[in-house]
Write an enzyme that holds these catalytic residues in place. Structure first.
Site, PDB file in Angstrom:
ATOM      1  N   LYS A   1       3.442  -1.016 -33.227  1.00 32.70           N
ATOM      2  CA  LYS A   1       4.629  -0.370 -33.793  1.00 32.70           C
ATOM      3  C   LYS A   1       4.246   0.585 -34.916  1.00 32.70           C
ATOM      4  O   LYS A   1       4.641   1.752 -34.912  1.00 32.70           O
ATOM      5  CB  LYS A   1       5.620  -1.436 -34.273  1.00 32.70           C
ATOM      6  CG  LYS A   1       6.849  -0.872 -34.938  1.00 32.70           C
ATOM      7  CD  LYS A   1       6.839  -1.163 -36.404  1.00 32.70           C
ATOM      8  CE  LYS A   1       7.849  -0.293 -37.110  1.00 32.70           C
ATOM      9  NZ  LYS A   1       7.830  -0.524 -38.555  1.00 32.70           N
TER      10      LYS A   1
ATOM     11  N   ASP B   1      10.757  -1.070 -32.255  1.00 27.57           N
ATOM     12  CA  ASP B   1      11.154  -1.931 -33.364  1.00 27.57           C
ATOM     13  C   ASP B   1      12.359  -2.749 -32.908  1.00 27.57           C
ATOM     14  O   ASP B   1      12.724  -2.729 -31.732  1.00 27.57           O
ATOM     15  CB  ASP B   1      11.484  -1.086 -34.591  1.00 27.57           C
ATOM     16  CG  ASP B   1      12.667  -0.164 -34.341  1.00 27.57           C
ATOM     17  OD1 ASP B   1      13.282  -0.260 -33.263  1.00 27.57           O
ATOM     18  OD2 ASP B   1      12.975   0.650 -35.208  1.00 27.57           O
TER      19      ASP B   1
END
Length: 215
Positions: A128, A146
């Site tokens: 991420k 996310d």
DNA sequence: CTCCCGATAT
DNA sequence: ATATCAGGAG
């Protein structure tokens, strides 16, 4: 068995992208305040399970106190823990920031790498965070999964997966490459404003006809 | 899989 | 009181 996309699905996805473009920014804006690549890296490490608003509050003072990679690399861990305390997970984050900045100085000449394999070698940096850097700093097509992208991609029927890495690959298959970065930014805007996890404003949502979970 | 963890909205 | 927030490491 190929994961080919039907014409109908393609049109549905294009409609989602068009509506997002119509209602939200087309700029590559970043919600985490920063002036340099390494500042965005630290801000993103801090953003784990924490609102970007809170991170910006903390980094406002943090980047005035620690003005260089060297300053973070030689920071006192206990002191740094206090400086970032309100972002949560502060012990892990402080340890990772010190280890990460040391790695950047010793192994990467103080430069934030562009490559995802190199980025994820850094302490506290997973897929991420690596994709945030790739998209925002280097403008390389990348998808950041996310909590917002996970929740809303599933609602929009773009993936049925739970695992963020599987979702990332599903979205790469289904979305045109030139939309990857913007899709992320727009979905996060949507997740913060209308399609929140606890109280989604479905009645006001411009994507309600395309949503699988609309009540 | 579990643990890390404070701040805020509901 | 509990769910949630631009997750990552062991």
């Amino acid at each position: 068995m190929s994961g080919r996309i039907t014409k109908k699905e393609k049109e549905r996805i294009q409609k989602i992208l068009d509506l997002l473009d119509e209602h939200y920014t087309r700029e590559y804006k970043c919600y985490l305040n920063h002036e340099t690549p390494w500042q965005l890296l630290i801000a993103t490490i801090l953003s784990a399970q924490c609102t970007d608003e809170r991170v910006n509050l903390v980094t406002k003072d943090l980047f005035h106190k620690y003005t260089s990679l060297e300053a973070f690399a030689s920071a006192d861990q206990k002191e740094l823990e206090q400086d970032i305390h309100s972002t949560g997970f502060y012990k892990n984050k402080a340890k990772n920031i010190i280890a990460c900045t040391n790695m950047l100085l010793k192994e990467y000449g103080g430069q934030v790498p562009e490559n995802i394999e190199e980025l994820t070698k850094l302490a506290g940096v997973g897929r991420k965070t690596a994709n945030v850097i790739r998209g925002n700093i280097y403008h390389e097509p990348s998808i950041v999964v996310d909590t917002h992208v996970k929740r809303i991609s599933r609602k929009l029927g773009l993936t049925k997966e739970e695992d963020p890495v599987k979702i990332e690959f599903d979205l790469m298959k289904v979305l045109p490459k030139e939309h990857w970065i913007l899709f992320n930014i727009q979905i996060i805007t949507h997740g913060r404003g209308l399609c929140t996890a606890r109280a989604p404003q479905c009645e006001q949502c411009f994507l309600k006809e395309l949503c699988k979970e609309r009540k």
